[in-house]
Structures are given as structure tokens and as C-alpha cells.
Design a protein around this motif. Sequence first.
Motif, PDB file in Angstrom:
ATOM      1  N   ASN A  31      41.978  24.851  38.916  1.00  0.00           N
ATOM      2  CA  ASN A  31      41.443  26.043  38.275  1.00  0.00           C
ATOM      3  C   ASN A  31      40.487  25.598  37.181  1.00  0.00           C
ATOM      4  O   ASN A  31      40.889  25.356  36.054  1.00  0.00           O
ATOM      5  CB  ASN A  31      42.596  26.879  37.708  1.00  0.00           C
ATOM      6  N   LYS A  32      39.208  25.492  37.483  1.00  0.00           N
ATOM      7  CA  LYS A  32      38.232  24.965  36.540  1.00  0.00           C
ATOM      8  C   LYS A  32      37.318  26.046  35.972  1.00  0.00           C
ATOM      9  O   LYS A  32      36.376  25.756  35.287  1.00  0.00           O
ATOM     10  CB  LYS A  32      37.380  23.889  37.213  1.00  0.00           C
ATOM     11  N   SER A  33      37.604  27.298  36.273  1.00  0.00           N
ATOM     12  CA  SER A  33      36.747  28.361  35.780  1.00  0.00           C
ATOM     13  C   SER A  33      37.100  28.697  34.339  1.00  0.00           C
ATOM     14  O   SER A  33      38.172  28.376  33.842  1.00  0.00           O
ATOM     15  CB  SER A  33      36.905  29.609  36.647  1.00  0.00           C
ATOM     16  N   SER A  34      36.166  29.343  33.659  1.00  0.00           N
ATOM     17  CA  SER A  34      36.424  29.760  32.289  1.00  0.00           C
ATOM     18  C   SER A  34      36.531  31.275  32.252  1.00  0.00           C
ATOM     19  O   SER A  34      36.084  31.978  33.147  1.00  0.00           O
ATOM     20  CB  SER A  34      35.292  29.292  31.380  1.00  0.00           C
ATOM     21  N   GLY A  35      37.171  31.783  31.233  1.00  0.00           N
ATOM     22  CA  GLY A  35      37.346  33.220  31.114  1.00  0.00           C
ATOM     23  C   GLY A  35      38.715  33.655  31.595  1.00  0.00           C
ATOM     24  O   GLY A  35      39.559  32.846  31.953  1.00  0.00           O
ATOM     25  N   THR A  36      38.920  34.957  31.592  1.00  0.00           N
ATOM     26  CA  THR A  36      40.194  35.526  32.018  1.00  0.00           C
ATOM     27  C   THR A  36      40.020  36.218  33.357  1.00  0.00           C
ATOM     28  O   THR A  36      39.079  36.983  33.539  1.00  0.00           O
ATOM     29  CB  THR A  36      40.695  36.542  30.975  1.00  0.00           C
ATOM     30  N   HIS A  37      40.915  35.934  34.281  1.00  0.00           N
ATOM     31  CA  HIS A  37      40.875  36.524  35.610  1.00  0.00           C
ATOM     32  C   HIS A  37      42.246  37.087  35.935  1.00  0.00           C
ATOM     33  O   HIS A  37      43.258  36.571  35.488  1.00  0.00           O
ATOM     34  CB  HIS A  37      40.489  35.483  36.663  1.00  0.00           C
ATOM     35  N   HIS A  38      42.264  38.131  36.717  1.00  0.00           N
ATOM     36  CA  HIS A  38      43.513  38.758  37.124  1.00  0.00           C
ATOM     37  C   HIS A  38      43.633  38.648  38.636  1.00  0.00           C
ATOM     38  O   HIS A  38      42.658  38.847  39.358  1.00  0.00           O
ATOM     39  CB  HIS A  38      43.536  40.232  36.708  1.00  0.00           C
ATOM     40  N   ARG A  39      44.847  38.347  39.100  1.00  0.00           N
ATOM     41  CA  ARG A  39      45.083  38.146  40.517  1.00  0.00           C
ATOM     42  C   ARG A  39      46.307  38.950  40.939  1.00  0.00           C
ATOM     43  O   ARG A  39      47.292  39.018  40.226  1.00  0.00           O
ATOM     44  CB  ARG A  39      45.325  36.663  40.781  1.00  0.00           C
ATOM     45  N   SER A  40      46.233  39.557  42.108  1.00  0.00           N
ATOM     46  CA  SER A  40      47.363  40.299  42.659  1.00  0.00           C
ATOM     47  C   SER A  40      48.394  39.320  43.192  1.00  0.00           C
ATOM     48  O   SER A  40      48.054  38.362  43.888  1.00  0.00           O
ATOM     49  CB  SER A  40      46.884  41.216  43.789  1.00  0.00           C
ATOM     50  N   ALA A  41      49.663  39.575  42.896  1.00  0.00           N
ATOM     51  CA  ALA A  41      50.723  38.684  43.373  1.00  0.00           C
ATOM     52  C   ALA A  41      50.968  38.876  44.857  1.00  0.00           C
ATOM     53  O   ALA A  41      51.308  37.931  45.560  1.00  0.00           O
ATOM     54  CB  ALA A  41      52.005  38.941  42.604  1.00  0.00           C
ATOM     55  N   SER A  42      50.796  40.084  45.358  1.00  0.00           N
ATOM     56  CA  SER A  42      51.107  40.323  46.767  1.00  0.00           C
ATOM     57  C   SER A  42      50.013  39.822  47.699  1.00  0.00           C
ATOM     58  O   SER A  42      50.297  39.261  48.740  1.00  0.00           O
ATOM     59  CB  SER A  42      51.361  41.809  47.012  1.00  0.00           C
TER      60      SER A  42
END
Length: 64
Positions: A31-42
Motif C-alpha cells: 500500500n504505497k498510496s498517500s491519503g485516506t481511502h475507504h474500502r468495502s469489507a464485503s
Amino acid sequence: MAHRSSITGRYISKAAAARHPRTSVTESGSNKSSGTHHRSASSGRFITPAQAARNPKGSLTERG
């Protein structure tokens, strides 16, 4: 591959991820990206911040 709980954000075992597939995320690669990201668990797909706020136990917030 690492498995992470979407509820606690902690790493979990492969067996725990298999028992709770809707609330766990399998990570691959780095995970080399910067910033905040949201991911779905399903689904494992990226979601908007509004979607993550509506479903906090079913989403994972990643900060880079």
C-alpha cells in the motif's frame, strides 16, 4: 496476503477471515498510496467517504 478486520482494523488470521468474510478484507501487494481511502469489507472495492460513514462496521479506512 494479510487479512484485516473491518471492525477493529487489526490484522487477523486466515481462519478468522474465513469465518467472517463480510467483515474482513484481504490485502495483497504493498500500500504505497498517500491519503485516506475507504474500502468495502464485503466486496473489497473502494467506496466514497459517505458510504463508509453509513456502514462503519462493513468498511475499512486506509491511511497512507
